[in-house]
Design a protein around this motif. Structure first.
Motif, mmCIF file in Angstrom:
data_model
loop_
_atom_site.group_PDB
_atom_site.id
_atom_site.type_symbol
_atom_site.label_atom_id
_atom_site.label_comp_id
_atom_site.label_asym_id
_atom_site.label_seq_id
_atom_site.Cartn_x
_atom_site.Cartn_y
_atom_site.Cartn_z
ATOM 1 N N UNK A 155 0.320 20.288 -1.707
ATOM 2 C CA UNK A 155 -1.065 20.615 -1.349
ATOM 3 C C UNK A 155 -1.175 22.080 -0.899
ATOM 4 N N UNK A 186 -0.850 24.400 -3.877
ATOM 5 C CA UNK A 186 -2.095 24.458 -4.674
ATOM 6 C C UNK A 186 -3.116 25.350 -3.966
ATOM 7 N N UNK A 187 -3.180 25.229 -2.639
ATOM 8 C CA UNK A 187 -4.081 26.095 -1.859
ATOM 9 C C UNK A 187 -3.722 27.569 -2.089
ATOM 10 N N UNK A 202 -2.140 28.840 -4.608
ATOM 11 C CA UNK A 202 -2.430 29.194 -6.005
ATOM 12 C C UNK A 202 -3.907 29.559 -6.144
ATOM 13 N N UNK A 203 -4.746 28.767 -5.522
ATOM 14 C CA UNK A 203 -6.191 29.016 -5.595
ATOM 15 C C UNK A 203 -6.553 30.333 -4.887
ATOM 16 N N UNK A 205 -5.634 33.102 -7.097
ATOM 17 C CA UNK A 205 -6.561 33.211 -8.240
ATOM 18 C C UNK A 205 -7.826 33.970 -7.864
ATOM 19 N N UNK A 206 -8.218 33.856 -6.612
ATOM 20 C CA UNK A 206 -9.434 34.552 -6.173
ATOM 21 C C UNK A 206 -9.224 36.069 -6.143
ATOM 22 N N UNK A 215 -7.521 37.701 -8.434
ATOM 23 C CA UNK A 215 -7.388 38.231 -9.795
ATOM 24 C C UNK A 215 -8.707 38.847 -10.259
#
Lengths: 131, 81
Positions: B68, B71-72, B74-75, B78-79, B81
């Motif tokens: 979990x 994944x946090x 990773x997100x 992504x913000x 990028x």
């Protein structure tokens, strides 16, 4: 892929840290398991008093049922529910023994130690759930 | 003889295995010294299985918690990028 991540990112920013695979931290769940742990921990000093232990064994059993029911009401909480069922198995033995006959002080101490260490392990994991 | 075999697991490099072995030996010793009776002995030994089940469930929960967090992360990445 980036579009999906962007959508998830926006959702995440709006709600803070998200929980994707498991139930979020729940204060009620934490309080209940802490209560079972505390009852087992402090109960050891009464192992030579069968009357006190008879009442305490029922109390610990009822608390474990309450914890299992509460955990079952939370979504994505399968691992805690499974553990809660095992904890009920352990506390059922204690209650049954004191309701039918007396138990030895050594049995009582070991049984309460098992309940204490099991609930402590559960509490540690529950406390680390995502907020 | 069986007790000796179980004792070798106390040095095993795994917390759960170590705890199970230590507890089984402790229960065995109490039974041998007649501090607990046969039915108490059987119940305490069967509790080890329940405790093992709890440990395994909590291990699964810990893995999900780690995933979990990843994944946090990773997100969050992504913000940027």
């Amino acid at each position: 892929m980036y579009r999906l991540l962007s959508i998830l990112a926006v959702a995440s920013m709006l709600s803070g840290c998200a929980s994707y695979l498991l139930a979020k931290y729940d204060t009620g769940e934490h309080v209940l398991i802490n209560d079972i742990r505390m009852s087992a921990e402090t109960g050891k000093e009464y192992c030579t008093d069968s009357e006190v232990m008879k009442a305490l064994s029922v109390q610990i059993y009822r608390k474990s049922i309450s914890f299992k029911n509460y955990a079952s009401s939370l979504d994505h909480n399968d691992d805690v529910i499974k553990a809660a069922e095992s904890l009920v198995d352990i506390t059922t033995g204690l209650k049954s023994r004191y309701s039918s006959d007396s138990a030895s002080a050594e049995y009582c101490k070991m049984k309460l130690s098992a309940i204490e260490s099991t609930s402590a392990a559960m509490q540690l994991s529950i406390a680390r759930k995502p907020r | 003889m069986i007790k000796d075999q179980i004792e070798t697991y106390i040095d095993y490099d795994h917390n759960l295995i170590k705890e199970i072995a230590r507890r089984a030996i402790e229960i065995e010793n109490k039974f041998q010294s007649k501090m607990i009776n046969k039915s108490e002995y059987e119940e305490l030994m069967s509790d080890i299985k329940s405790q093992t089940d709890v440990s395994l469930s909590m291990k699964d929960l810990a893995v999900k918690e780690s995933l979990n967090k990843l994944i946090d992360a990773l997100i969050t990445a992504a913000t940027l990028v």
